[in-house]
Scaffold this motif. Structure first.
Motif, PDB file in Angstrom:
ATOM      1  N   ASP A  77      29.335  -9.531 -63.448  1.00 20.54           N
ATOM      2  CA  ASP A  77      29.156  -8.189 -64.009  1.00 20.54           C
ATOM      3  C   ASP A  77      28.374  -8.311 -65.312  1.00 20.54           C
ATOM      4  N   ASP A  78      27.062  -8.229 -65.205  1.00 14.98           N
ATOM      5  CA  ASP A  78      26.178  -8.430 -66.355  1.00 14.98           C
ATOM      6  C   ASP A  78      26.346  -7.327 -67.404  1.00 14.98           C
ATOM      7  N   PHE A  79      26.595  -6.105 -66.971  1.00 13.39           N
ATOM      8  CA  PHE A  79      26.765  -5.006 -67.922  1.00 13.39           C
ATOM      9  C   PHE A  79      27.980  -5.261 -68.816  1.00 13.39           C
ATOM     10  N   TYR A  80      29.105  -5.577 -68.218  1.00 12.84           N
ATOM     11  CA  TYR A  80      30.328  -5.859 -68.979  1.00 12.84           C
ATOM     12  C   TYR A  80      30.079  -7.003 -69.955  1.00 12.84           C
ATOM     13  N   LEU A  81      29.446  -8.063 -69.463  1.00 14.53           N
ATOM     14  CA  LEU A  81      29.167  -9.219 -70.318  1.00 14.53           C
ATOM     15  C   LEU A  81      28.325  -8.817 -71.520  1.00 14.53           C
ATOM     16  N   LYS A  82      27.242  -8.101 -71.292  1.00 14.02           N
ATOM     17  CA  LYS A  82      26.331  -7.753 -72.385  1.00 14.02           C
ATOM     18  C   LYS A  82      26.989  -6.847 -73.418  1.00 14.02           C
ATOM     19  N   VAL A  83      27.838  -5.934 -72.971  1.00 10.20           N
ATOM     20  CA  VAL A  83      28.543  -5.052 -73.912  1.00 10.20           C
ATOM     21  C   VAL A  83      29.490  -5.873 -74.788  1.00 10.20           C
ATOM     22  N   GLN A  84      30.225  -6.791 -74.179  1.00 12.76           N
ATOM     23  CA  GLN A  84      31.157  -7.626 -74.937  1.00 12.76           C
ATOM     24  C   GLN A  84      30.413  -8.561 -75.892  1.00 12.76           C
ATOM     25  N   LEU A  85      29.315  -9.136 -75.416  1.00 11.80           N
ATOM     26  CA  LEU A  85      28.535 -10.027 -76.275  1.00 11.80           C
ATOM     27  C   LEU A  85      27.919  -9.268 -77.444  1.00 11.80           C
ATOM     28  N   GLN A  86      27.521  -8.033 -77.203  1.00  9.38           N
ATOM     29  CA  GLN A  86      26.985  -7.203 -78.284  1.00  9.38           C
ATOM     30  C   GLN A  86      28.040  -7.020 -79.376  1.00  9.38           C
ATOM     31  N   LEU A  87      29.262  -6.765 -78.971  1.00  8.27           N
ATOM     32  CA  LEU A  87      30.357  -6.605 -79.932  1.00  8.27           C
ATOM     33  C   LEU A  87      30.566  -7.898 -80.732  1.00  8.27           C
TER      34      LEU A  87
END
Length: 181
Positions: A152-162
């Motif tokens: 799930d790339d979207f979930y990953l990118k949101v968490q990494l952004q945080l």
């Protein structure tokens, strides 16, 4: 137990019988039971072994200075997914199975302690207080595992952004602290 874990990852826990394990290890059934009390013991020890091996690999890649943090955050989840995705999926199959869930809880108590130690190491390397790093470590690792299991790339990118935003704030506060007034 590394070979056992690899076989379970390739075949999936349900498809890994004692004969498969015997063949993979080149051992007789009697020899296997010399090292493990039961097939459940073999499964649990093997799972714990390769999950700790995975954690140690993360720690070896950990940033040694603040300038390395963004690269670590950007690259490590994809590396981990490629290298350990099957192991993460197997770990969740095992530790969420009703028969093994108590062992999973015990294993994750150990994870908590290892991440505290990891935050202490990072504090020395990065100069950011361990109490501020620890929650970010959990977010980062959980996002990485989620990506490895579900892609799930979207979930990953949101968490990494945080995590990256928090690290940027913590880095800025370090600069302000170290500036002469």
């Amino acid at each position: 137990s590394g070979l056992v874990g690899s076989e379970m990852c390739i075949r999936d826990r349900a498809g890994t019988g004692i004969k498969t394990v015997m063949d993979a290890c080149g051992m007789s059934k009697a020899s296997i039971y010399t090292y493990f009390d039961s097939i459940d013991d073999l499964i649990l020890q093997s799972t714990a072994h390769f999950m700790i091996e995975t954690e140690l690999a993360y720690m070896r890649l950990a940033p040694k200075k603040i300038e390395d943090v963004d690269k670590f955050i950007d690259e490590t989840p994809y590396w981990a997914s490629k290298k350990y995705g099957k192991k993460y999926r197997l770990m969740y199959q095992i530790y969420t199975h009703p028969k093994y869930v108590d062992y999973g809880k015990k294993f994750f108590d150990g994870v908590n302690n290892r991440y505290i130690e990891y935050s202490e190491t990072l504090e020395k390397n990065l100069g950011i207080p361990k109490d501020e790093l620890l929650p970010l470590i959990f977010i980062f690792v959980n996002a990485t595992i989620h990506y490895s299991v579900f892609e799930d790339d979207f979930y990953l990118k949101v968490q990494l952004q945080l995590v990256k935003m928090a690290m940027a704030q913590l880095s800025l506060s370090l600069i302000h602290i170290s500036e002469p007034t």
